[in-house]
Design a protein around this motif. Structure first.
Motif, PDB file in Angstrom:
ATOM      1  N   MET A  43      -7.633   5.409   8.105  1.00 26.79           N
ATOM      2  CA  MET A  43      -8.457   4.363   7.490  1.00 26.79           C
ATOM      3  C   MET A  43      -7.592   3.505   6.570  1.00 26.79           C
ATOM      4  O   MET A  43      -6.687   4.020   5.899  1.00 26.79           O
ATOM      5  CB  MET A  43      -9.574   4.989   6.654  1.00 26.79           C
ATOM      6  N   GLN A  44      -7.886   2.232   6.561  1.00 26.86           N
ATOM      7  CA  GLN A  44      -7.291   1.334   5.561  1.00 26.86           C
ATOM      8  C   GLN A  44      -8.388   1.014   4.555  1.00 26.86           C
ATOM      9  O   GLN A  44      -9.416   0.430   4.897  1.00 26.86           O
ATOM     10  CB  GLN A  44      -6.768   0.056   6.228  1.00 26.86           C
ATOM     11  N   LEU A  45      -8.159   1.420   3.296  1.00 26.68           N
ATOM     12  CA  LEU A  45      -9.180   1.291   2.266  1.00 26.68           C
ATOM     13  C   LEU A  45      -8.941   0.056   1.406  1.00 26.68           C
ATOM     14  O   LEU A  45      -7.796  -0.373   1.209  1.00 26.68           O
ATOM     15  CB  LEU A  45      -9.196   2.537   1.378  1.00 26.68           C
ATOM     16  N   GLY A  46     -10.025  -0.476   0.906  1.00 24.11           N
ATOM     17  CA  GLY A  46      -9.954  -1.568  -0.059  1.00 24.11           C
ATOM     18  C   GLY A  46     -10.593  -1.133  -1.363  1.00 24.11           C
ATOM     19  O   GLY A  46     -11.340  -0.149  -1.421  1.00 24.11           O
ATOM     20  N   GLY A  47     -10.306  -1.843  -2.437  1.00 20.04           N
ATOM     21  CA  GLY A  47     -10.866  -1.487  -3.737  1.00 20.04           C
ATOM     22  C   GLY A  47     -10.164  -0.269  -4.290  1.00 20.04           C
ATOM     23  O   GLY A  47      -8.931  -0.169  -4.282  1.00 20.04           O
ATOM     24  N   GLN A  48     -10.915   0.668  -4.762  1.00 17.14           N
ATOM     25  CA  GLN A  48     -10.351   1.866  -5.378  1.00 17.14           C
ATOM     26  C   GLN A  48      -9.637   2.737  -4.356  1.00 17.14           C
ATOM     27  O   GLN A  48      -9.917   2.676  -3.155  1.00 17.14           O
ATOM     28  CB  GLN A  48     -11.463   2.671  -6.046  1.00 17.14           C
TER      29      GLN A  48
END
Length: 685
Positions: A43-48
């Motif tokens: 997964m590529q996460l955004g935010g925290q």
């Protein structure tokens, strides 16, 4: 700081498919994995950043309306019986975490969807989505299709080309076939076959649940290859009228058939016969991950009244008559699938006969098997499925009866002719492997019989047939394997067993026949009278010229029979043989064949020399899965007898591994197609 979100889900397609032995399916542009082994999703996460202590992950895995909700843990211990998902705590990237999903070794085959959700503090949720296709896993020891040897997995699962065997037991013809399981659109067609099946249409939930079992899957596939009860792939035709479709002999691979079926909205493809049905089923089974091989049974009995006896009738001059619903096909082709039989016990594990050619109904549907080969050999006819039918195909006795105006003149019995040779392609080599002893207990020839010179006719069978003869014996031998363009030379040996002289009438008769039918009208005959002194043996030499058989036989067989009649006692004795005439092979040569490299142009040369007694014209078709896109065709100008022609074939390999280049030449003025093939090893550099 903005809330945690999933910006992208990567299926790591190349890495996963390399690890799962599915990289050949890369053209499908979908993730294809095998059950019982983990695959990675990142997964590529955004935010925290992901917080392992405060955030939790959960995956919902869906097959149709069935689903499993799986928590993502940090335990790498996977389960063979249920879905698991985990992250590796030693290799955890909090910005781009990787999750490993592992299916049970009994998971159902099919197209799955998944929803991956992160639950963070405060009950907030973000989700990502993905799809994957799950297949059986012959590399997993806990899978019901596990086969323990790597060379067998390469041959029976991964190989996209092979040989089908035809002709007769004494003159076996190797026919190249491209299984095409990695060709674009074939994987999708095979998965759609399961969706189109009556079992799925009737009860989708039950069908999805049952797809965990290769016994169930193989019965569905066996029924769906033919179109008798459903929207199956192939329409059978043995009528000799193929104007509404393609002659069965014209197919060179499974890909064209499966793609045409899918693109037509699941209308049956016209036409198939036994080897086409079997080869297409082999493709579907290999795609689904079930080890599969194509089997040929020579002199295959179709016992319609279940008495394990096939009756054959001849006239008093040696013409074979159509007087019985029973039949013996010169060859019949089916497949074997490898699987455990938990429904029958460990003693029935291993190869199972499956026959998609529509002959008899099984459970109300035109399919056959899986019948354990071990049950067939040991005549365990109560074992599921269809063991008695297959047992008869390889073990029935043959009663040969001579008739005159409806009156039986003589009857003889042959216990060895049916199932005289059962074979498949050898593992890793382009040659035949004899598997007859897997199906039946082979009787050792007696010392008397083994000391006799062998010929193209089984002398043991002939002696057994004629053992009831009181005063005369007859043997029919082909002097050598018949070859197109050469006379068929044969010897009739007549034996006077008595101590008195005899006058003997000799009748010879030749009829053309298709592999699965009774012969047509007589095209050659010879009649004469022989005087035999007491205990005398006479050998009569005969020949059938090419001009007499070329326009009649084509790709068919010849049924040759001799009837001898003792004019004093009126005793009659018959000997017969069915044989094929060997066609020449196309010669395929490749320059620097040991230096074939991926994505570089190479060239082959196809050579044909005309062996026939008259000029021929035709169309040359060249194909090769992983070597040539589609097919190449070339029209051949009239070629005189003895003439030679060459055709250059350029090709650019698109896949690494052992690949088959095959060519066929279909003549326009005679009913014959000749073939050739070349196995090539394609390297990455």
């Amino acid at each position: 700081m903005e809330d945690l979100s999933i910006q992208n889900v990567s299926l790591e397609v190349l890495e996963n498919m390399e690890r799962h032995q599915t990289k050949g399916f890369i053209s499908s542009k979908a993730l294809v994995v095998r059950r019982g082994a983990p695959f990675a999703v990142s997964m590529q996460l955004g935010g925290q950043l992901f917080n392992p202590k405060a955030d939790s992950l959960r995956i919902k895995i869906m097959l149709g309306r069935l689903y499993a909700i799986v928590p993502v843990t940090f335990s790498k211990k996977i389960s063979s019986s249920r879905w698991k998902a985990f992250m590796d705590p030693k290799d955890l990237n909090l910005q781009n975490p990787t999750i490993y999903i592992s299916s049970p070794a009994t998971a159902s085959v099919g197209r799955y969807r998944f929803q991956l959700c992160i639950f963070s503090q405060g009950g907030k949720r973000c989700c990502g989505f993905g799809k994957f296709t799950l297949l059986c896993n012959p590399w997993c020891s806990e899978d019901a299709v596990y086969i323990p040897f790597e060379d067998q997995r390469e041959e029976y699962v991964q190989s996209d080309s092979g040989l089908l065997f035809m002709g007769t037991a004494k003159n076996v013809v190797s026919r190249p076939w491209s299984f095409d399981q990695y060709e674009h659109g074939v994987l999708e067609a095979c998965l759609n076959l399961l969706q189109v099946s009556p079992q799925h249409q009737k009860n989708r939930r039950r069908d999805y649940l049952n797809r965990s079992n290769p016994v169930y899957i193989s019965r569905v596939v066996s029924a769906m290859i033919n179109s008798e009860d459903d929207h199956g792939v192939l329409k059978g035709n043995w009528s000799n009228n193929y104007k509404q479709g393609v002659h069965p002999s014209a197919w060179t691979g499974s890909g064209d058939i499966l793609k045409q079926w899918a693109q037509s909205g699941y209308s049956p493809v016209k036409y198939g016969q036994c080897w086409v049905f079997a080869a297409v089923m082999c493709t579907v089974m290999r795609v689904l991950g079930i080890p599969c091989r194509v089997i040929t049974n020579f002199n295959s009995a179709h016992d319609t009244n279940d008495n394990l006896v096939i009756e054959e009738y001849y006239s008093e001059t040696g013409q074979k008559l159509k007087h019985s619903n029973d039949s013996i096909w010169n060859f019949h082709v089916w497949v074997e699938g490898w699987m455990t039989r938990q429904d029958l016990g460990a003693g029935m594990n291993g190869w199972q006969v499956l026959d998609p050619t529509p002959q008899e109904r099984s459970g109300g549907v035109f399919c056959c098997g899986p019948a354990p080969v071990k049950a067939i050999k040991n005549r365990l006819i109560e074992a599921r499925y269809d063991v008695p039918f297959v047992y008869a195909e390889v073990n029935a006795d043959v009663h040969t009866i001579i008739l005159s105006q409806g009156r039986v003149l003589s009857m003889s019995k042959d216990t060895e002719r049916v199932g005289s040779l059962i074979c498949t392609k050898a593992v890793g080599f382009p040659r035949m492997q004899n598997v007859t002893s897997d199906y039946k207990f082979i009787k050792s020839p007696t010392s008397t019989l083994s000391s006799r010179s062998s010929s193209t006719i089984s002398e043991e069978s002939t002696l057994r047939r004629e053992s009831s003869s009181k005063g005369v014996l007859v043997f029919l031998n082909l002097d050598k394997t018949p070859i197109a363009g050469e006379p068929v030379r044969l010897t009739v040996q007549v034996v006077n067993k008595d101590s008195v002289a005899k006058t003997i009438k000799v009748h010879l008769n030749a009829q053309a026949k298709e592999y699965n039918n009774s012969p047509s009208d007589t095209f050659w005959e010879n009649h004469g009278v022989v005087q035999l002194a007491p205990m005398e043996v006479k050998a009569l030499q005969q020949e059938i010229s090419p001009a007499q058989y070329e326009d009649v036989v084509g790709d068919d067989m010849i049924n040759l029979a001799v009837v001898v009649e003792d004019m004093n006692s009126e005793e009659r004795v018959l000997a017969s043989e069915e044989f094929n005439i060997a066609s020449p092979e196309l010669i395929i040569e490749v320059a620097d064949e040991h230096s074939i490299v991926l994505n570089q142009e190479h060239a082959a040369t196809v050579t044909f020399t005309n062996p026939f007694s008259h000029p021929v014209t035709g169309v040359l078709t060249v194909a090769g899965a992983g070597l040539i896109q589609g097919k190449l065709q070339f029209r051949m100008s009239p070629l005189p007898p003895g003439g030679r022609v060459q055709q250059r074939i350029p090709f650019i390999p698109g896949m690494v591994g052992i690949k088959m280049l095959q060519a066929s030449l279909s003549f326009t003025n005679i009913r014959t197609t000749i073939r050739g093939f070349k196995m090539l090893s394609v390297h990455s550099v």
